[in-house]
Write a protein that holds these residues in place. Sequence first.
Motif, PDB file in Angstrom:
ATOM      1  N   TYR A  38     -27.416  68.252 -15.144  1.00 51.00           N
ATOM      2  CA  TYR A  38     -26.590  67.093 -15.431  1.00 51.00           C
ATOM      3  C   TYR A  38     -25.924  67.268 -16.787  1.00 51.00           C
ATOM      4  N   ARG A  39     -25.063  66.357 -17.124  1.00 54.67           N
ATOM      5  CA  ARG A  39     -24.458  66.295 -18.439  1.00 54.67           C
ATOM      6  C   ARG A  39     -24.953  65.023 -19.111  1.00 54.67           C
ATOM      7  N   LYS A  40     -25.186  65.119 -20.412  1.00 54.30           N
ATOM      8  CA  LYS A  40     -25.620  63.957 -21.182  1.00 54.30           C
ATOM      9  C   LYS A  40     -24.442  63.420 -21.985  1.00 54.30           C
ATOM     10  N   HIS A  41     -24.240  62.127 -21.922  1.00 53.97           N
ATOM     11  CA  HIS A  41     -23.248  61.424 -22.737  1.00 53.97           C
ATOM     12  C   HIS A  41     -21.859  62.054 -22.660  1.00 53.97           C
ATOM     13  N   SER A  42     -21.421  62.314 -21.447  1.00 55.89           N
ATOM     14  CA  SER A  42     -20.114  62.933 -21.239  1.00 55.89           C
ATOM     15  C   SER A  42     -19.008  61.938 -21.595  1.00 55.89           C
ATOM     16  N   LYS A  43     -18.283  62.246 -22.652  1.00 51.86           N
ATOM     17  CA  LYS A  43     -17.214  61.353 -23.109  1.00 51.86           C
ATOM     18  C   LYS A  43     -16.002  61.393 -22.186  1.00 51.86           C
ATOM     19  N   ASP A  50     -25.314  57.869 -19.707  1.00 57.27           N
ATOM     20  CA  ASP A  50     -26.398  58.608 -20.351  1.00 57.27           C
ATOM     21  C   ASP A  50     -26.588  59.962 -19.676  1.00 57.27           C
ATOM     22  N   LEU A  51     -26.535  59.982 -18.353  1.00 59.08           N
ATOM     23  CA  LEU A  51     -26.612  61.218 -17.570  1.00 59.08           C
ATOM     24  C   LEU A  51     -25.532  61.152 -16.498  1.00 59.08           C
ATOM     25  N   SER A  52     -24.960  62.294 -16.160  1.00 61.79           N
ATOM     26  CA  SER A  52     -23.952  62.291 -15.108  1.00 61.79           C
ATOM     27  C   SER A  52     -23.975  63.596 -14.333  1.00 61.79           C
ATOM     28  N   PHE A  53     -23.609  63.469 -13.065  1.00 58.03           N
ATOM     29  CA  PHE A  53     -23.442  64.611 -12.171  1.00 58.03           C
ATOM     30  C   PHE A  53     -21.987  64.561 -11.705  1.00 58.03           C
ATOM     31  N   LYS A  54     -21.118  65.288 -12.400  1.00 56.60           N
ATOM     32  CA  LYS A  54     -19.689  65.240 -12.082  1.00 56.60           C
ATOM     33  C   LYS A  54     -19.421  65.718 -10.656  1.00 56.60           C
ATOM     34  N   LYS A  55     -20.145  66.746 -10.243  1.00 57.74           N
ATOM     35  CA  LYS A  55     -19.947  67.322  -8.914  1.00 57.74           C
ATOM     36  C   LYS A  55     -20.115  66.258  -7.822  1.00 57.74           C
ATOM     37  N   TYR A  56     -21.056  65.355  -8.037  1.00 54.41           N
ATOM     38  CA  TYR A  56     -21.352  64.321  -7.045  1.00 54.41           C
ATOM     39  C   TYR A  56     -20.798  62.954  -7.438  1.00 54.41           C
ATOM     40  N   LYS A  57     -20.148  62.886  -8.608  1.00 52.93           N
ATOM     41  CA  LYS A  57     -19.612  61.633  -9.128  1.00 52.93           C
ATOM     42  C   LYS A  57     -20.700  60.554  -9.198  1.00 52.93           C
ATOM     43  N   ILE A  58     -21.787  60.916  -9.872  1.00 51.74           N
ATOM     44  CA  ILE A  58     -22.883  59.973 -10.097  1.00 51.74           C
ATOM     45  C   ILE A  58     -23.016  59.753 -11.607  1.00 51.74           C
ATOM     46  N   ALA A  59     -22.968  58.495 -12.007  1.00 51.18           N
ATOM     47  CA  ALA A  59     -23.133  58.121 -13.413  1.00 51.18           C
ATOM     48  C   ALA A  59     -24.421  57.309 -13.538  1.00 51.18           C
ATOM     49  N   ILE A 105     -16.777  52.561 -10.021  1.00 48.02           N
ATOM     50  CA  ILE A 105     -16.873  52.403  -8.566  1.00 48.02           C
ATOM     51  C   ILE A 105     -15.493  52.491  -7.929  1.00 48.02           C
ATOM     52  N   GLN A 106     -14.492  51.858  -8.559  1.00 52.52           N
ATOM     53  CA  GLN A 106     -13.126  51.938  -8.040  1.00 52.52           C
ATOM     54  C   GLN A 106     -12.570  53.354  -8.129  1.00 52.52           C
ATOM     55  N   SER A 107     -13.137  54.163  -9.025  1.00 57.87           N
ATOM     56  CA  SER A 107     -12.716  55.555  -9.172  1.00 57.87           C
ATOM     57  C   SER A 107     -13.533  56.501  -8.299  1.00 57.87           C
ATOM     58  N   GLY A 108     -14.363  55.950  -7.435  1.00 57.33           N
ATOM     59  CA  GLY A 108     -15.116  56.768  -6.491  1.00 57.33           C
ATOM     60  C   GLY A 108     -16.473  57.235  -6.988  1.00 57.33           C
ATOM     61  N   TRP A 109     -16.958  56.683  -8.077  1.00 53.11           N
ATOM     62  CA  TRP A 109     -18.246  57.072  -8.627  1.00 53.11           C
ATOM     63  C   TRP A 109     -19.363  56.187  -8.082  1.00 53.11           C
ATOM     64  N   GLU A 136     -27.568  62.358  -0.383  1.00 49.21           N
ATOM     65  CA  GLU A 136     -26.608  61.656   0.468  1.00 49.21           C
ATOM     66  C   GLU A 136     -25.178  62.131   0.196  1.00 49.21           C
ATOM     67  N   ILE A 137     -24.813  62.211  -1.068  1.00 51.94           N
ATOM     68  CA  ILE A 137     -23.455  62.636  -1.424  1.00 51.94           C
ATOM     69  C   ILE A 137     -23.265  64.115  -1.111  1.00 51.94           C
ATOM     70  N   HIS A 138     -24.273  64.939  -1.375  1.00 53.43           N
ATOM     71  CA  HIS A 138     -24.212  66.367  -1.059  1.00 53.43           C
ATOM     72  C   HIS A 138     -23.942  66.561   0.431  1.00 53.43           C
ATOM     73  N   ASN A 139     -24.677  65.844   1.259  1.00 55.21           N
ATOM     74  CA  ASN A 139     -24.495  65.962   2.712  1.00 55.21           C
ATOM     75  C   ASN A 139     -23.120  65.480   3.144  1.00 55.21           C
ATOM     76  N   ARG A 140     -22.615  64.437   2.499  1.00 58.65           N
ATOM     77  CA  ARG A 140     -21.293  63.914   2.836  1.00 58.65           C
ATOM     78  C   ARG A 140     -20.213  64.930   2.469  1.00 58.65           C
ATOM     79  N   ILE A 141     -20.383  65.631   1.338  1.00 59.51           N
ATOM     80  CA  ILE A 141     -19.393  66.594   0.877  1.00 59.51           C
ATOM     81  C   ILE A 141     -19.412  67.869   1.720  1.00 59.51           C
TER      82      ILE A 141
END
Length: 144
Positions: A38-43, A50-59, A105-109, A136-141
């Motif tokens: 993950y990435r921490k505090h991605s500006k 605090d943590l994010s998974f850009k690949k899966y668009k999870i914040a 959420i409106q941006s797909g996250w 869930e998101i991995h399987n959808r992608i």
Amino acid sequence: MDIFTTAQRSKIMSKIRAKDTKSEVLLAKALWKRGHRYRKHSKSIFGTPDLSFKKYKIAIFVDSEFFHGKHWDIIEKRPKNNAEFWQKKIERNMQRDNEVNVFLIQSGWTVLRFWSNDIKKNLFTTVRTIEKHIEEIHNRIYFK
């Protein structure tokens, strides 16, 4: 009435962290040990999760109960000193959290918010909740 002097209270409050809180570090280490990167505090992500998974668009946000107003409408022990300041501050934090959620959420996250004490008490449940969203998101992608 505060039991501390203004200088003592100021020193105590200055020690409160905005990043890398105990709960946040605990969650991050647990996810890392289970192989999640993950990435921490991605500006670059609105709201600086605090943590994010850009690949899966999870914040993921780890919120403290006091500063983010858990049970704010029914809480009995609201600050008595400087009450107006704290009420405005905490209500603005809650409003900002909502604005961040709506935008992402409106941006797909997928936005996941956890209370810091819930992470401390139920770390495994929190990790599994995150993993279920990743799966869930991995399987959808990848398995459309």
